[in-house]
Design an enzyme around this catalytic site. Sequence first.
Site, PDB file in Angstrom:
ATOM      1  N   VAL A  57       0.771  -1.214  -0.168  1.00 17.49           N
ATOM      2  CA  VAL A  57       0.143  -0.291  -0.499  1.00 17.49           C
ATOM      3  C   VAL A  57       0.684   0.970  -0.058  1.00 17.49           C
ATOM      4  O   VAL A  57       1.564   1.449   1.328  1.00 17.49           O
ATOM      5  CB  VAL A  57      -0.910  -0.186   0.785  1.00 17.49           C
ATOM      6  CG1 VAL A  57      -2.001   1.259   1.181  1.00 17.49           C
ATOM      7  CG2 VAL A  57      -1.415  -1.367   1.524  1.00 17.49           C
ATOM      8  N   CYS A  58       0.788   2.229  -1.188  1.00 16.60           N
ATOM      9  CA  CYS A  58       1.518   3.178  -0.872  1.00 16.60           C
ATOM     10  C   CYS A  58       1.119   4.426  -1.148  1.00 16.60           C
ATOM     11  O   CYS A  58       0.530   4.771  -1.368  1.00 16.60           O
ATOM     12  CB  CYS A  58       1.997   3.035  -2.935  1.00 16.60           C
ATOM     13  SG  CYS A  58       3.143   3.973  -2.877  1.00 16.60           S
ATOM     14  N   LEU A  59       1.708   5.211   0.492  1.00 18.05           N
ATOM     15  CA  LEU A  59       0.676   6.369   1.424  1.00 18.05           C
ATOM     16  C   LEU A  59       2.098   6.965   1.610  1.00 18.05           C
ATOM     17  O   LEU A  59       2.330   5.742   2.770  1.00 18.05           O
ATOM     18  CB  LEU A  59      -0.274   5.228   1.704  1.00 18.05           C
ATOM     19  CG  LEU A  59      -1.581   7.123   1.744  1.00 18.05           C
ATOM     20  CD1 LEU A  59      -1.996   6.980   1.086  1.00 18.05           C
ATOM     21  CD2 LEU A  59      -2.298   5.352   3.199  1.00 18.05           C
TER      22      LEU A  59
END
Length: 145
Positions: A57-59
């Site tokens: 999850v790219c955050l």
Amino acid sequence: MDLLRAVMIGPQGTPYHDGLFFFDAHFPASYPATPPVVHYHAGGLRLNPNLYACGKVCLSLLGTWHGTSCEKWNAAHSTMLQVLISIQALVLNEQPYFNEPGYERTANTTDGQRQALAYNDKTFEYSCRTMLYSLRRPPQVFVLF
């Protein structure tokens, strides 16, 4: 508690509408000084620039992407609720095409809107395929990070 499973329903008006999206969170011993580690059950499909086929999850809130200081994890103020709301509002949004870095510059162009519509069609298809994958192989144990 060091593990959490969250299931989100895709918001209406998005290519994710009514889809089920499974996320596992691991809270390391250093939590809340450091963010949780979040894994998305992707079923091998990348249906968003921020949700990788491998489950990443790219955050910026999770430290998996750079961001400004207010977008990064703050031990005094950041929470798991903030992470979940960020995923639902910023990732599972109406035009995920523009989540890809640099693509936001084309948001107000004819070509950008055409690309976003085509991306939404593919995203809806992948969302449906992800649901079928989840029905056939429901998440049973937490993914180890």
